[in-house]
Write a protein that holds these residues in place. Structure first.
Motif, PDB file in Angstrom:
ATOM      1  N   ASP A 183       0.837  -1.204   0.000  1.00  0.00           N
ATOM      2  CA  ASP A 183       0.000   0.000   0.000  1.00  0.00           C
ATOM      3  C   ASP A 183       0.872   1.255   0.000  1.00  0.00           C
ATOM      4  O   ASP A 183       0.976   1.971   0.997  1.00  0.00           O
ATOM      5  CB  ASP A 183      -0.926  -0.020   1.219  1.00  0.00           C
ATOM      6  CG  ASP A 183      -1.939   1.124   1.191  1.00  0.00           C
ATOM      7  OD1 ASP A 183      -2.160   1.689   0.099  1.00  0.00           O
ATOM      8  OD2 ASP A 183      -2.502   1.432   2.265  1.00  0.00           O
ATOM      9  N   ASN A 184       1.498   1.538  -1.141  1.00  0.00           N
ATOM     10  CA  ASN A 184       2.429   2.668  -1.206  1.00  0.00           C
ATOM     11  C   ASN A 184       2.059   3.681  -2.294  1.00  0.00           C
ATOM     12  O   ASN A 184       2.899   4.484  -2.709  1.00  0.00           O
ATOM     13  CB  ASN A 184       3.864   2.167  -1.429  1.00  0.00           C
ATOM     14  CG  ASN A 184       4.043   1.464  -2.775  1.00  0.00           C
ATOM     15  OD1 ASN A 184       3.069   1.033  -3.387  1.00  0.00           O
ATOM     16  ND2 ASN A 184       5.279   1.344  -3.221  1.00  0.00           N
ATOM     17  N   TRP A 185       0.801   3.660  -2.762  1.00  0.00           N
ATOM     18  CA  TRP A 185       0.402   4.597  -3.813  1.00  0.00           C
ATOM     19  C   TRP A 185      -0.174   5.872  -3.208  1.00  0.00           C
ATOM     20  O   TRP A 185      -1.352   6.184  -3.303  1.00  0.00           O
ATOM     21  CB  TRP A 185      -0.599   3.936  -4.766  1.00  0.00           C
ATOM     22  CG  TRP A 185      -0.828   4.720  -6.025  1.00  0.00           C
ATOM     23  CD1 TRP A 185      -2.007   5.284  -6.449  1.00  0.00           C
ATOM     24  CD2 TRP A 185       0.135   5.048  -7.029  1.00  0.00           C
ATOM     25  NE1 TRP A 185      -1.834   5.944  -7.652  1.00  0.00           N
ATOM     26  CE2 TRP A 185      -0.523   5.812  -8.032  1.00  0.00           C
ATOM     27  CE3 TRP A 185       1.504   4.777  -7.187  1.00  0.00           C
ATOM     28  CZ2 TRP A 185       0.141   6.294  -9.157  1.00  0.00           C
ATOM     29  CZ3 TRP A 185       2.152   5.261  -8.303  1.00  0.00           C
ATOM     30  CH2 TRP A 185       1.475   6.008  -9.277  1.00  0.00           C
ATOM     31  N   GLN A 186       0.691   6.630  -2.541  1.00  0.00           N
ATOM     32  CA  GLN A 186       0.340   7.944  -2.012  1.00  0.00           C
ATOM     33  C   GLN A 186       1.124   8.946  -2.853  1.00  0.00           C
ATOM     34  O   GLN A 186       2.321   9.162  -2.623  1.00  0.00           O
ATOM     35  CB  GLN A 186       0.680   8.067  -0.526  1.00  0.00           C
ATOM     36  CG  GLN A 186      -0.178   7.183   0.385  1.00  0.00           C
ATOM     37  CD  GLN A 186       0.267   5.742   0.426  1.00  0.00           C
ATOM     38  OE1 GLN A 186       1.469   5.457   0.496  1.00  0.00           O
ATOM     39  NE2 GLN A 186      -0.659   4.806   0.386  1.00  0.00           N
ATOM     40  N   VAL A 187       0.482   9.520  -3.846  1.00  0.00           N
ATOM     41  CA  VAL A 187       1.181  10.230  -4.918  1.00  0.00           C
ATOM     42  C   VAL A 187       0.487  11.547  -5.253  1.00  0.00           C
ATOM     43  O   VAL A 187      -0.589  11.854  -4.756  1.00  0.00           O
ATOM     44  CB  VAL A 187       1.244   9.344  -6.179  1.00  0.00           C
ATOM     45  CG1 VAL A 187       2.185   8.171  -5.970  1.00  0.00           C
ATOM     46  CG2 VAL A 187      -0.146   8.847  -6.566  1.00  0.00           C
ATOM     47  N   ALA A 188       1.120  12.302  -6.148  1.00  0.00           N
ATOM     48  CA  ALA A 188       0.607  13.620  -6.527  1.00  0.00           C
ATOM     49  C   ALA A 188      -0.542  13.538  -7.518  1.00  0.00           C
ATOM     50  O   ALA A 188      -1.482  14.332  -7.461  1.00  0.00           O
ATOM     51  CB  ALA A 188       1.748  14.452  -7.119  1.00  0.00           C
ATOM     52  N   GLY A 189      -0.470  12.619  -8.457  1.00  0.00           N
ATOM     53  CA  GLY A 189      -1.478  12.546  -9.501  1.00  0.00           C
ATOM     54  C   GLY A 189      -1.769  11.122  -9.918  1.00  0.00           C
ATOM     55  O   GLY A 189      -1.103  10.186  -9.481  1.00  0.00           O
ATOM     56  N   LEU A 190      -2.773  10.950 -10.795  1.00  0.00           N
ATOM     57  CA  LEU A 190      -3.265   9.619 -11.179  1.00  0.00           C
ATOM     58  C   LEU A 190      -3.519   8.773  -9.936  1.00  0.00           C
ATOM     59  O   LEU A 190      -3.237   7.575  -9.901  1.00  0.00           O
ATOM     60  CB  LEU A 190      -2.276   8.930 -12.131  1.00  0.00           C
ATOM     61  CG  LEU A 190      -2.163   9.542 -13.534  1.00  0.00           C
ATOM     62  CD1 LEU A 190      -1.093   8.824 -14.350  1.00  0.00           C
ATOM     63  CD2 LEU A 190      -3.502   9.512 -14.278  1.00  0.00           C
ATOM     64  N   LYS A 191      -4.057   9.410  -8.921  1.00  0.00           N
ATOM     65  CA  LYS A 191      -4.278   8.727  -7.642  1.00  0.00           C
ATOM     66  C   LYS A 191      -5.215   7.534  -7.780  1.00  0.00           C
ATOM     67  O   LYS A 191      -5.060   6.529  -7.094  1.00  0.00           O
ATOM     68  CB  LYS A 191      -4.841   9.715  -6.626  1.00  0.00           C
ATOM     69  CG  LYS A 191      -3.870  10.812  -6.212  1.00  0.00           C
ATOM     70  CD  LYS A 191      -4.497  11.731  -5.161  1.00  0.00           C
ATOM     71  CE  LYS A 191      -3.497  12.772  -4.683  1.00  0.00           C
ATOM     72  NZ  LYS A 191      -4.069  13.631  -3.611  1.00  0.00           N
ATOM     73  N   GLY A 192      -6.183   7.668  -8.666  1.00  0.00           N
ATOM     74  CA  GLY A 192      -7.179   6.623  -8.786  1.00  0.00           C
ATOM     75  C   GLY A 192      -6.720   5.365  -9.486  1.00  0.00           C
ATOM     76  O   GLY A 192      -7.481   4.400  -9.588  1.00  0.00           O
ATOM     77  N   THR A 193      -5.484   5.340  -9.977  1.00  0.00           N
ATOM     78  CA  THR A 193      -5.006   4.150 -10.694  1.00  0.00           C
ATOM     79  C   THR A 193      -4.596   3.023  -9.767  1.00  0.00           C
ATOM     80  O   THR A 193      -4.445   1.890 -10.210  1.00  0.00           O
ATOM     81  CB  THR A 193      -3.802   4.494 -11.598  1.00  0.00           C
ATOM     82  OG1 THR A 193      -2.719   4.966 -10.784  1.00  0.00           O
ATOM     83  CG2 THR A 193      -4.174   5.558 -12.621  1.00  0.00           C
ATOM     84  N   GLY A 194      -4.387   3.323  -8.484  1.00  0.00           N
ATOM     85  CA  GLY A 194      -3.988   2.275  -7.546  1.00  0.00           C
ATOM     86  C   GLY A 194      -2.715   1.562  -7.955  1.00  0.00           C
ATOM     87  O   GLY A 194      -2.602   0.335  -7.812  1.00  0.00           O
ATOM     88  N   SER A 195      -1.739   2.314  -8.444  1.00  0.00           N
ATOM     89  CA  SER A 195      -0.523   1.715  -9.012  1.00  0.00           C
ATOM     90  C   SER A 195       0.492   1.310  -7.939  1.00  0.00           C
ATOM     91  O   SER A 195       1.652   1.756  -7.940  1.00  0.00           O
ATOM     92  CB  SER A 195       0.111   2.686 -10.011  1.00  0.00           C
ATOM     93  OG  SER A 195      -0.809   3.046 -11.017  1.00  0.00           O
ATOM     94  N   CYS A 196       0.051   0.452  -7.044  1.00  0.00           N
ATOM     95  CA  CYS A 196       0.896   0.007  -5.929  1.00  0.00           C
ATOM     96  C   CYS A 196       1.992  -0.953  -6.398  1.00  0.00           C
ATOM     97  O   CYS A 196       1.882  -1.593  -7.440  1.00  0.00           O
ATOM     98  CB  CYS A 196       0.044  -0.719  -4.890  1.00  0.00           C
ATOM     99  SG  CYS A 196      -1.273   0.268  -4.180  1.00  0.00           S
ATOM    100  N   ASP A 197       3.037  -1.062  -5.591  1.00  0.00           N
ATOM    101  CA  ASP A 197       4.009  -2.136  -5.777  1.00  0.00           C
ATOM    102  C   ASP A 197       3.337  -3.462  -5.457  1.00  0.00           C
ATOM    103  O   ASP A 197       2.392  -3.527  -4.658  1.00  0.00           O
ATOM    104  CB  ASP A 197       5.197  -1.969  -4.830  1.00  0.00           C
ATOM    105  CG  ASP A 197       6.134  -0.842  -5.229  1.00  0.00           C
ATOM    106  OD1 ASP A 197       5.753  -0.023  -6.091  1.00  0.00           O
ATOM    107  OD2 ASP A 197       7.242  -0.767  -4.660  1.00  0.00           O
TER     108      ASP A 197
END
Length: 390
Positions: A183-197
């Motif tokens: 659970d490391n997708w705390q980002v500036a943009g494209l937040k809704g993509t859920g692009s977690c490791d």
């Protein structure tokens, strides 16, 4: 052998009509997707039922097998409505399209149970290690930017195989439930993509669920799967970038230019300012020019493979470089729209703020880095060793 070109026009119109029919739903889900840090179930269901994840899947498996130009236009329309949905569609479509074209029949039978189409996620970067064992490979590794991994049934991951003949970059597919999602997708943009490791530890992957990253033999599908990397995926980035930029420009023209700015009793409306007029005019032409160039280059690639020929290295370089170009133009357009709209754009509820965040994140992807220009320049100069995929 020359193949008959499919009826692109009919497929293109049908798909764009479908996207137009779901655009309102996708747009309404944006705040929920962002808040969740992944596509909400409603967004995923809307995309799935509309067939968007089947965009690059062989027709024999129930896919749409759309040509590259059509893919650009569909992803542009999706990203215009919901950038995260557009991004997850581009990744999700590749994540089942490639296995659908290259995996053995026994793997397909397990993945596409009862003729259904699963959802997927894929990361081609070979940050995993696959050890050859009887019947397949033992896979260990961690991969970043797993867009859509939270709603995936299957995951495709790149890994290095060390064998007697040297190293090989191989793609391996395994059930998503076998992976640990970080659970490391705390980002500036494209937040809704859920692009977690995501990661796996010593997971067995049967040989039938793998294919070589280079030189894979096509098991099913038509000419689309003769478009190798980077061309097979570069077009997707052009579509998403153009969609985000068009949304920003539309919002700026329709909602922001009627606002007034300035000191004094009679501040002027933005639409009356020559600087704003120039920005809008230039942005319109730049976006249309970039879009047309992307379609021209990708249509040329499509005609090449439909004629039974391999795509020349120079054209592969152009396919990647034009995706970089579209991304850069889109980032300029979004940035100008945000800057000239004034202080109201900084609030979370303003679409220009979201577009600025999403576009800056999209532009960080390796596929659309500036190295694409270097590669193409080397090809134009006919330098030895020029490679479109560096």
């Amino acid at each position: 052998m020359t193949e008959t070109l499919p009826d692109i026009g009919t497929t293109r119109r049908s798909l764009l009509d479908t996207v137009a029919g779901i655009a309102g739903i996708l747009q309404s889900r944006v705040p929920f997707d962002e808040a969740a840090g992944t596509l909400s179930p409603e967004t995923v269901k809307t995309l799935d039922e509309a067939g968007m994840f089947r965009l690059k899947l062989p027709a024999v498996l129930g896919g749409l097998e759309a040509d590259p130009g059509t893919q650009i236009l569909v992803l542009e329309a999706l990203a215009h409505a919901n950038p995260a949905a557009g991004w997850c569609t581009m990744v999700g479509a590749t994540s089942i399209g490639q296995p659908g074209a290259f995996l053995a029949d026994e793997a397909i039978a397990e993945m596409f149970v009862g003729g259904g189409v699963p959802r997927g996620a894929i990361v081609a970067m070979p940050t995993g290690r696959a050890e050859p064992v009887p019947g397949g490979y033992q896979l260990t590794g961690r991969w970043s930017f797993g867009s859509g991994v939270r709603h995936a049934d299957w995951i495709g991951a790149g890994a290095i195989v060390q064998g007697d003949g040297g190293t090989e970059h191989r793609m391996l597919v395994f059930p998503a439930k076998q992976a640990k999602i970080h659970d490391n997708w705390q980002v500036a943009g494209l937040k809704g993509t859920g692009s977690c490791d995501f990661s796996v530890e010593r997971v067995f992957v049967p040989e039938a669920f793998t294919w070589p990253r280079v030189g894979a033999k096509q098991a099913r599908g038509g000419p689309l799967y003769r478009i190798s990397f980077p061309g097979f995926v570069a077009n997707e980035h052009a579509g998403v970038a153009l969609g985000i930029a068009r949304r920003a420009l539309d919002a700026f023209v329709e909602k922001e230019t009627s606002r007034s700015r300035g000191f004094g009793a009679a501040p002027s409306k933005l639409a009356a300012r020559p600087a704003v007029q120039r920005v809008i005019g230039a942005a319109e032409l730049r976006l249309r020019a970039a879009r047309n160039l992307a379609l021209e280059i990708n249509d040329a690639a499509w005609e090449t493979v439909c004629a039974g020929a391999e795509i020349p290295v120079r054209l592969q370089g152009e396919m990647r470089a034009v995706a970089t170009y579209c991304t850069e133009i889109a980032l300029d357009v979004v940035t100008d729209a945000f800057r000239y709209s004034g202080g109201g754009a900084i609030y979370d509820g303003n679409i220009l703020q979201q577009c600025l965040r999403d576009m800056n994140v999209a532009a960080q992807h390796l596929m659309v880095s500036e190295i694409a220009y270097e590669n193409l320049g080397q090809m134009i100069l006919d330098l030895p060793g020029a490679d479109p995929l560096r």
